[in-house]
Design a protein around this motif. Structure first.
Motif: not given
Length: 406
Positions: A93-95, A100-105, A134-138, A345-349
């Motif tokens: 959840d923090s990721y 930070v999608q790659r870390e979440m994956r 995996l989906c969030e990193t395409n 940089q929208f992903r950073k929010i």
């Protein structure tokens, strides 16, 4: 496994409050009280296990506005105890909220093999958790495969079904995505608060299918009703997000003042909670839609002095909020110039790719409405870009028609 005692129970309680995204201890009395209760419980115990110490430290770091430090603690726990579902879910959840999608994956990928032996409790949920990253990193094919593994083991795992919805959304497969959700509604609709988010995904598919009236019905009959009766940040974000999409790209009669006024009313308890900058942007939508522009300006002004518990870079957040206010004032060129420097940089929010696509839509529509010839050319290029990701999108075609009519 570590038994659930008072320390772990308190850590879970405080962690869930913080991950609710509207419980910033700086502004929220309940989360401060729960954190104090955790500290008192720690003091009353003569000895803590090493894992308990790390969980306590993670929660304290999170509550102090250091989600990065908190996540590092949860990851240290997972190195020693890879089947600690508490640490894994908190880290995930923090990721997510930090974008930070790659870390979440990879956080799930690192521990997944340790869950394969034996019938560990909650094991089936890891497939959906991994699928979403995996989906969030395409990595769509792998994401769908993992999600379907999870659903095979637990047909009611809404997170796994949710991952498949994202796979279809990201590939522009709106018809297939809606059919999947509709065919499986009886399975995911039992999942409490999260089922509302699944209906939000159905509405997004309807927009991409150019079925705006049906998307509007989901907004009015389901999302608005849930936001009023159940409340909570996810229900409110879903409602405001859909209202704003209908407002940006749909017909004028789809969103009435009463809708925005109702959305603003359910936002009121959270307007100054500053849990995440992602939430603040969605609360701002309701303030603007209900013509409470002064409140929207107060939210923007507050960023000079405070930081939400989970926030992206300040320039990204403030440019986005300023652009939304500029759009409300029909200052479309200004909105474009504010969004262009930060769009990558929208992903950073935080949030998902599907959720943040709304900010890209804001940029495109602002560029279409701008009086600048350069901005209109930019809109054409941005639509080409979006269509490259979501081929055959009716929404893209609708916006192209609007651009050509100017």
């Amino acid at each position: 496994m570590l038994s659930i005692g008072p320390i772990m129970g308190r850590c879970l309680e405080v962690g869930l409050l913080l991950n609710s995204t509207v419980r910033n201890p700086e502004f929220d009395q309940e989360s401060r009280e729960k954190l104090n209760l955790l500290n008192q419980t720690v003091k009353a115990k003569s000895k803590l296990y090493p894992r308990e110490k790390r969980h306590v430290e993670a929660v304290r770091l999170f509550a102090s506005g250091d989600p990065v430090g908190a996540t590092l603690e949860w990851e240290k726990i997972l190195i020693e105890h890879p089947t600690d579902i508490h640490a894994l879910r908190m880290a995930l959840d923090s990721y997510f909220w930090r974008g930070v999608q790659r870390e979440m994956r990879d956080s799930v990928a690192r521990v997944l093999p340790f869950w394969q032996s034996g019938a560990l409790p909650l094991k089936e949920y890891l497939y959906g958790m991994h699928a979403f990253g995996l989906c969030e990193t395409n990595l769509f094919e792998k994401a769908e495969a993992q999600a379907r593994k999870g659903l095979k083991r637990n047909i009611n795992d809404a997170w796994a079904a949710h991952a498949i919805a994202h796979v279809y959304e990201m590939q522009g497969k709106a018809v297939e995505g809606f059919k999947f959700l509709d065919d499986n509604e009886k399975n995911w609709s039992v999942c409490n608060h999260f089922s509302g988010h699944m209906y939000w995904h159905e509405a997004l598919f309807k927009i991409e299918m150019n079925a705006y009236d049906e998307a509007s019905q989901i907004m009015e009959n389901i999302l608005l009703t849930r936001a009023k009766n159940i409340g909570g940040p996810l229900a409110i974000v879903d409602l405001n997000s859909l209202l704003y999409r209908l407002h940006l790209t749909g017909s004028e009669n789809l969103v009435r003042p009463g809708h925005w006024n109702a959305a603003y009313e359910v936002c009121k308890p959270y307007l100054r909670s500053h849990g995440t900058s992602f939430n603040d942007a969605h609360f701002l939508m309701a303030a603007l839609g209900s013509d409470n522009v002064d409140v929207a300006e107060e939210i923007l002004e507050s960023y000079k002095d405070i930081d939400p518990l989970i926030s992206g870079p300040k320039d990204v957040v403030t440019n986005l909020l300023k652009a939304m206010i500029a759009y409300k004032r029909e200052q479309y060129s200004e909105a474009v110039e504010l969004l262009i420097p930060v769009r990558s940089q929208f992903r950073k929010i935080g949030g998902s790719e599907a959720q943040r696509d709304l900010f890209s839509q804001l940029l495109i529509v602002s560029a279409i409405k701008s009086k600048s010839e350069y901005h209109r050319k930019l809109a054409e290029h941005l639509l080409n870009e979006r269509d490259g990701l979501r081929s055959n999108s009716f929404l893209d075609g609708r916006l192209v028609n609007r651009l050509n009519q100017i």
